[in-house]
Scaffold this motif. Sequence first.
Motif, PDB file in Angstrom:
ATOM      1  N   GLU A  32      12.131  67.159  71.196  1.00 26.47           N
ATOM      2  CA  GLU A  32      12.977  65.667  70.007  1.00 26.47           C
ATOM      3  C   GLU A  32      14.136  65.781  70.418  1.00 26.47           C
ATOM      4  OE1 GLU A  32      12.840  65.913  65.854  1.00 26.47           O
ATOM      5  OE2 GLU A  32      10.286  66.254  66.196  1.00 26.47           O
ATOM      6  N   LEU A  35      14.648  64.062  73.563  1.00 27.36           N
ATOM      7  CA  LEU A  35      13.753  62.036  74.313  1.00 27.36           C
ATOM      8  C   LEU A  35      15.281  61.363  73.125  1.00 27.36           C
ATOM      9  CD1 LEU A  35      10.922  62.871  73.301  1.00 27.36           C
ATOM     10  CD2 LEU A  35      11.163  62.340  75.321  1.00 27.36           C
ATOM     11  N   ARG A  36      16.281  62.088  72.271  1.00 24.35           N
ATOM     12  CA  ARG A  36      17.262  61.180  71.770  1.00 24.35           C
ATOM     13  C   ARG A  36      17.924  61.637  73.063  1.00 24.35           C
ATOM     14  NH1 ARG A  36      15.757  65.078  67.078  1.00 24.35           N
ATOM     15  NH2 ARG A  36      17.939  66.167  67.381  1.00 24.35           N
ATOM     16  N   GLU A  38      21.054  60.673  75.194  1.00 28.91           N
ATOM     17  CA  GLU A  38      21.542  58.733  75.518  1.00 28.91           C
ATOM     18  C   GLU A  38      22.682  58.992  76.198  1.00 28.91           C
ATOM     19  OE1 GLU A  38      20.639  56.101  74.976  1.00 28.91           O
ATOM     20  OE2 GLU A  38      18.805  56.465  73.235  1.00 28.91           O
ATOM     21  N   GLU A  64       8.829  68.778  77.674  1.00 32.36           N
ATOM     22  CA  GLU A  64       9.751  67.840  77.682  1.00 32.36           C
ATOM     23  C   GLU A  64      10.597  67.577  79.034  1.00 32.36           C
ATOM     24  OE1 GLU A  64       9.659  63.458  77.279  1.00 32.36           O
ATOM     25  OE2 GLU A  64       8.022  64.823  76.072  1.00 32.36           O
ATOM     26  N   ARG A  66      13.595  65.513  81.729  1.00 35.19           N
ATOM     27  CA  ARG A  66      14.138  64.554  81.425  1.00 35.19           C
ATOM     28  C   ARG A  66      14.782  64.446  82.818  1.00 35.19           C
ATOM     29  NH1 ARG A  66      16.764  61.193  77.159  1.00 35.19           N
ATOM     30  NH2 ARG A  66      16.599  58.716  78.289  1.00 35.19           N
ATOM     31  N   GLU A  76      16.494  57.371  85.838  1.00 35.49           N
ATOM     32  CA  GLU A  76      15.882  58.084  84.994  1.00 35.49           C
ATOM     33  C   GLU A  76      13.957  58.167  85.937  1.00 35.49           C
ATOM     34  OE1 GLU A  76      13.683  59.580  81.031  1.00 35.49           O
ATOM     35  OE2 GLU A  76      15.695  58.601  81.028  1.00 35.49           O
ATOM     36  N   GLN A 105       7.122  64.238  80.401  1.00 37.65           N
ATOM     37  CA  GLN A 105       7.994  63.489  80.681  1.00 37.65           C
ATOM     38  C   GLN A 105       7.656  62.227  81.277  1.00 37.65           C
ATOM     39  OE1 GLN A 105       9.065  65.152  85.014  1.00 37.65           O
ATOM     40  NE2 GLN A 105      11.139  63.659  85.117  1.00 37.65           N
ATOM     41  N   THR A 107       8.644  59.416  78.881  1.00 38.53           N
ATOM     42  CA  THR A 107       8.393  59.565  77.769  1.00 38.53           C
ATOM     43  C   THR A 107       9.217  58.247  77.401  1.00 38.53           C
ATOM     44  OG1 THR A 107       7.744  61.676  76.920  1.00 38.53           O
ATOM     45  CG2 THR A 107       8.155  59.206  75.570  1.00 38.53           C
ATOM     46  N   ARG A 108      10.484  58.465  76.937  1.00 35.50           N
ATOM     47  CA  ARG A 108      11.858  57.534  77.494  1.00 35.50           C
ATOM     48  C   ARG A 108      11.793  55.948  78.004  1.00 35.50           C
ATOM     49  NH1 ARG A 108      16.716  58.846  74.372  1.00 35.50           N
ATOM     50  NH2 ARG A 108      17.072  56.543  74.870  1.00 35.50           N
ATOM     51  N   LEU A 109      11.194  56.180  79.388  1.00 37.52           N
ATOM     52  CA  LEU A 109      10.437  54.753  79.603  1.00 37.52           C
ATOM     53  C   LEU A 109       9.485  54.159  79.668  1.00 37.52           C
ATOM     54  CD1 LEU A 109      11.944  56.823  83.090  1.00 37.52           C
ATOM     55  CD2 LEU A 109      13.475  55.220  82.366  1.00 37.52           C
ATOM     56  N   GLY A 110       8.810  55.052  78.619  1.00 42.31           N
ATOM     57  CA  GLY A 110       7.058  53.942  78.952  1.00 42.31           C
ATOM     58  C   GLY A 110       6.624  53.794  79.963  1.00 42.31           C
TER      59      GLY A 110
END
Length: 141
Positions: A32, A35-36, A38, A64, A66, A76, A105, A107-110
């Motif tokens: 988490e 993923l948070r 920025e 997870e 990144r 990314e 990996q 995940t934040r990029l869809g």
Amino acid sequence: MAAFGIAREQVLAHQWVDNGPGWAVIQLATAEEVLRLEPDLSIIPTAMVGTIGAHPEGSRHHFEMRTFAPGAGVPEDPACGSMNAGVGQWLTATGGAPSSYRVSQGTRLGRAASIEITADPDGTVWVSGAATVCIRGTVTL
């Protein structure tokens, strides 16, 4: 830490991993937290950096991840083999991960990737996963 907007207390460990491309890696406690993030990549315009954090026990994935390589033109990366291999060497050698584990990996990029890491007893690390072919072609040199 400044580029990720995190405090020193959030960093469980950090390591330089290098199996060709070199990466500075920060380990956070949870997926988490990863993923948070920025990140402000303008603070680290030439860096190759990444983060990894654990998913809860019983999850499909152990970690997870990144990865960010603004200097290489990749803000990314949704599935980074070189960083996964380097982190696999680090974590399996230090007992931070079992000899076989799964990373999520992108995940934040869809573009969620599921990457399998396997370390042989001799320290060789294998990175694998499914891929979708988006383009085919040939080049004549």
